[in-house]
Write a protein that holds these residues in place. Structure first.
Motif, PDB file in Angstrom:
ATOM      1  N   UNK A   6      -3.876  17.430 -28.330  1.00 29.54           N
ATOM      2  CA  UNK A   6      -5.642  16.398 -27.766  1.00 29.54           C
ATOM      3  C   UNK A   6      -6.526  17.845 -28.321  1.00 29.54           C
ATOM      4  N   UNK A   7      -7.472  17.897 -27.482  1.00 29.27           N
ATOM      5  CA  UNK A   7      -8.283  19.507 -28.468  1.00 29.27           C
ATOM      6  C   UNK A   7      -7.145  20.577 -27.540  1.00 29.27           C
ATOM      7  N   UNK A   8      -6.712  20.724 -26.370  1.00 27.58           N
ATOM      8  CA  UNK A   8      -6.078  22.199 -26.433  1.00 27.58           C
ATOM      9  C   UNK A   8      -4.789  22.277 -27.311  1.00 27.58           C
ATOM     10  N   UNK A   9      -4.611  21.294 -28.362  1.00 25.63           N
ATOM     11  CA  UNK A   9      -3.255  21.912 -29.278  1.00 25.63           C
ATOM     12  C   UNK A   9      -4.842  22.313 -30.555  1.00 25.63           C
ATOM     13  N   UNK A  10      -5.804  21.849 -30.633  1.00 23.99           N
ATOM     14  CA  UNK A  10      -6.507  22.252 -31.910  1.00 23.99           C
ATOM     15  C   UNK A  10      -6.961  23.709 -32.132  1.00 23.99           C
ATOM     16  N   UNK A  11      -7.348  24.018 -30.320  1.00 22.42           N
ATOM     17  CA  UNK A  11      -7.926  25.112 -29.839  1.00 22.42           C
ATOM     18  C   UNK A  11      -6.860  26.178 -30.218  1.00 22.42           C
ATOM     19  N   UNK A  12      -5.342  25.594 -30.065  1.00 22.57           N
ATOM     20  CA  UNK A  12      -4.530  26.749 -30.322  1.00 22.57           C
ATOM     21  C   UNK A  12      -3.988  26.849 -31.325  1.00 22.57           C
ATOM     22  N   UNK A  23      -7.029  29.107 -32.899  1.00 24.94           N
ATOM     23  CA  UNK A  23      -6.708  30.604 -32.157  1.00 24.94           C
ATOM     24  C   UNK A  23      -8.236  31.023 -31.964  1.00 24.94           C
ATOM     25  N   UNK A  24      -9.090  29.755 -31.163  1.00 19.29           N
ATOM     26  CA  UNK A  24      -9.927  29.740 -29.960  1.00 19.29           C
ATOM     27  C   UNK A  24      -9.554  29.774 -28.981  1.00 19.29           C
ATOM     28  N   UNK A  25      -9.380  30.968 -28.473  1.00 22.49           N
ATOM     29  CA  UNK A  25      -8.967  31.585 -26.971  1.00 22.49           C
ATOM     30  C   UNK A  25     -10.254  30.518 -26.258  1.00 22.49           C
ATOM     31  N   UNK A  26     -11.088  31.137 -26.049  1.00 19.85           N
ATOM     32  CA  UNK A  26     -12.480  30.523 -25.316  1.00 19.85           C
ATOM     33  C   UNK A  26     -12.493  29.117 -25.036  1.00 19.85           C
ATOM     34  N   UNK A  27     -12.975  28.496 -26.767  1.00 25.12           N
ATOM     35  CA  UNK A  27     -12.182  27.266 -26.087  1.00 25.12           C
ATOM     36  C   UNK A  27     -11.016  26.562 -25.254  1.00 25.12           C
ATOM     37  N   UNK A  28     -10.152  27.643 -25.450  1.00 28.79           N
ATOM     38  CA  UNK A  28      -8.857  26.649 -24.530  1.00 28.79           C
ATOM     39  C   UNK A  28      -9.290  27.275 -22.940  1.00 28.79           C
ATOM     40  N   UNK A  66      -4.199  33.136 -29.794  1.00 31.91           N
ATOM     41  CA  UNK A  66      -3.914  31.958 -28.656  1.00 31.91           C
ATOM     42  C   UNK A  66      -2.611  31.903 -27.562  1.00 31.91           C
ATOM     43  N   UNK A  67      -1.695  32.170 -28.572  1.00 30.41           N
ATOM     44  CA  UNK A  67      -0.587  32.602 -28.313  1.00 30.41           C
ATOM     45  C   UNK A  67       0.232  33.268 -27.147  1.00 30.41           C
ATOM     46  N   UNK A  68      -0.529  34.593 -27.082  1.00 31.56           N
ATOM     47  CA  UNK A  68      -0.496  35.354 -25.605  1.00 31.56           C
ATOM     48  C   UNK A  68      -1.153  35.274 -24.593  1.00 31.56           C
ATOM     49  N   UNK A  69      -2.701  34.472 -24.409  1.00 31.79           N
ATOM     50  CA  UNK A  69      -3.158  33.468 -24.092  1.00 31.79           C
ATOM     51  C   UNK A  69      -2.900  32.686 -23.386  1.00 31.79           C
ATOM     52  N   UNK A  70      -1.981  31.274 -23.822  1.00 36.75           N
ATOM     53  CA  UNK A  70      -1.365  30.134 -23.462  1.00 36.75           C
ATOM     54  C   UNK A  70       0.317  31.019 -22.541  1.00 36.75           C
ATOM     55  N   UNK A  71       0.785  31.835 -23.140  1.00 37.54           N
ATOM     56  CA  UNK A  71       2.072  32.508 -22.336  1.00 37.54           C
ATOM     57  C   UNK A  71       1.836  32.398 -21.112  1.00 37.54           C
ATOM     58  N   UNK A  72       0.828  32.674 -20.840  1.00 31.83           N
ATOM     59  CA  UNK A  72       0.493  33.130 -18.815  1.00 31.83           C
ATOM     60  C   UNK A  72       0.781  31.630 -18.960  1.00 31.83           C
ATOM     61  N   UNK A  73       0.709  30.736 -19.267  1.00 35.14           N
ATOM     62  CA  UNK A  73       0.740  29.631 -18.384  1.00 35.14           C
ATOM     63  C   UNK A  73       1.914  28.319 -19.026  1.00 35.14           C
TER      64      UNK A  73
END
Length: 132
Positions: A74-80, A83-88, A120-127
């Motif tokens: 899905x698009x969020x997988x591509x963003x991750x 490393x597209x944090x703004x798009x995440x 991206x990993x650091x941002x996604x760890x919040x979720x």
């Protein structure tokens, strides 16, 4: 005499290795069918992968599904992955499922970690889901 034995031994060695190499030759009968798989990636996923924020926002406004898989992700997988944090952030705001698995069984966080996308990993760890 020694030279003759050495030459014969080398000749025998080459003939045995050539004999073994020819045992696995593929005949032309097996080459008749060639399959070509064409993979189409959705415009939203292409825009995410290239980092085009405005195109992503426009596609979302036009009704693009932020959870639709393209080429198994899905698009969020591509963003991750890229490393597209703004798009995440844009995708999550539009309703993207952070915990959705791709066809290989990875989440967006897994893709970020595998791709060494640290921000991206650091941002996604919040979720990250809490296990009870």
């Amino acid at each position: 005499m020694k030279k003759t034995l050495v030459v014969l031994a080398l000749a025998l060695g080459f003939s045995i290795s050539n004999l073994n190499a020819t045992n696995d030759i593929t005949t032309s009968e097996n080459l008749d069918k060639v399959s070509i798989e064409r993979v189409e990636v959705s415009p939203l996923c292409k825009a995410v992968a290239t980092g085009n924020v405005e195109a992503v926002k426009n596609l979302i406004k036009q009704g693009a599904d932020v959870n639709a898989k393209s080429n198994g992700m899905s698009p969020i997988h591509y963003a991750a992955k890229y490393n597209r944090v703004e798009l995440i952030k844009v995708l999550i705001t539009a309703g993207a499922d952070v915990h959705k698995y791709c066809d290989l069984g990875y989440t967006a966080l897994n893709h970020a970690e595998k791709s060494n996308a640290k921000e991206a990993a650091q941002f996604l760890k919040r979720f990250k889901r809490k296990t009870v």
